[in-house]
Design an enzyme around this catalytic site. Structure first.
Site, PDB file in Angstrom:
ATOM      1  N   HIS A   1      50.113  -1.229 -12.067  1.00 18.34           N
ATOM      2  CA  HIS A   1      49.843  -1.617 -13.467  1.00 18.34           C
ATOM      3  C   HIS A   1      48.586  -2.465 -13.522  1.00 18.34           C
ATOM      4  CE1 HIS A   1      50.607  -5.999 -13.632  1.00 18.34           C
ATOM      5  NE2 HIS A   1      51.341  -5.762 -12.560  1.00 18.34           N
ATOM      6  N   CYS A   2      48.101  -2.678 -14.744  1.00 20.60           N
ATOM      7  CA  CYS A   2      47.006  -3.645 -14.970  1.00 20.60           C
ATOM      8  C   CYS A   2      47.353  -4.397 -16.258  1.00 20.60           C
ATOM      9  CB  CYS A   2      45.650  -2.928 -15.018  1.00 20.60           C
ATOM     10  SG  CYS A   2      45.549  -1.603 -16.247  1.00 20.60           S
ATOM     11  N   GLN A   3      46.461  -4.389 -17.242  1.00 22.54           N
ATOM     12  CA  GLN A   3      46.763  -5.005 -18.537  1.00 22.54           C
ATOM     13  C   GLN A   3      47.270  -3.958 -19.527  1.00 22.54           C
ATOM     14  OE1 GLN A   3      46.809  -8.215 -19.289  1.00 22.54           O
ATOM     15  NE2 GLN A   3      47.015  -8.127 -21.508  1.00 22.54           N
TER      16      GLN A   3
END
Length: 265
Positions: A224-226
């Site tokens: 994941h990231c943002q």
């Protein structure tokens, strides 16, 4: 690397094939300034639900059907994705293909940076795709949601790959109600897997580099990231290495704004 990754010269030799669909997720300016002949431009916004607090979640099946019909996707297409930023949006697009069950796809290694550097043909003509009648359905298998991640956090063979910057991971940079990272997550910023000396291609020692951090094929991985943009690329890299990897489209914009999600700093 697997046939998931295609080099510019390989793609150039295939241009004009009826079963080929090249999709360019570059900025509109870069697309207009010169793209692969026949490539269709797709704005990255088409891949996102766009609703706060987690704009990176998938759009509805109805909306995705409209998107894929508009670009002319057919079941028999071999889809090649590229962008102008090293693989984030291209990876997100290919992950979306995986979600709709279209498995015949490749990433142009290095994207438009590599294509231009190789001196291959460019076109400035707009490409108007012939719409298709494709029907799609959503397969949840390539994704994980917050609830499922929480259930697996203490599994020995489960791993969260956080593709954000070290400052976001540590909690110094705040981009949600809560700052920090998912407990136990390993931080490897997406750009660390790109080779700036080779036109942003995936680094040739990606497997060894990740193994030193503890990210390997012995784990079930979610990345994941943002907003599942940067992690579109880390998902793609993991997939190309044969990892058991899924993505969390809610990403930190969701996790960091949910009241009951655990956070480490």
């Amino acid at each position: 690397m697997s046939n998931l990754i295609i080099e510019p010269e390989e793609l150039a030799a295939q241009l004009g094939r009826e079963a080929l669909l090249v999709v360019d997720l570059s900025t509109p300016q870069n697309y207009r300034g010169g793209h692969i002949p026949g490539a269709i431009h797709l704005p990255f916004q088409a891949l996102l639900a766009g609703t706060p607090p987690a704009p990176g979640k998938l759009p509805s099946a109805e909306r995705l059907t409209q998107v894929f019909r508009a670009i002319g996707l057919k079941p028999g297409h071999h889809v090649i994705a590229c962008d102008d930023e090293g693989g984030g949006w291209a990876g997100r697009f290919l992950w979306t293909l995986e979600v709709i069950g279209h498995k015949n796809y490749s990433y142009l290694n290095g994207g438009m940076h590599a294509w231009r550097s190789a001196g291959l043909p460019l076109s400035t003509e707009d490409v108007a795709p012939t719409p298709s009648e494709i029907d799609i359905s959503i397969d949840p298998a390539p994704s994980m949601d917050a609830e499922e991640i929480q259930r697996h956090l203490h599994d020995d063979n489960f791993l969260v790959w956080d593709a954000r910057s070290p400052r976001e991971y540590s909690g110094e940079q705040v981009a949600a109600m809560k700052a920090g990272h998912i407990p136990g997550a390993i931080n490897c910023e997406w750009t660390q897997l790109m080779d700036p000396q080779r036109d942003l291609r995936i680094r040739t020692d990606a497997r060894e580099f990740l193994a030193k951090l503890g990210i390997d094929d012995q784990h079930r991985i979610v990345t994941h990231c943002q907003s599942h943009h940067r992690s579109g690329f880390t998902w793609l890299v993991g997939k190309s290495l044969g990892f058991d990897i899924r993505a969390y489209p809610g990403s930190w914009s969701e996790w960091g704004n949910l009241p009951d999600t655990p956070v480490e700093r």
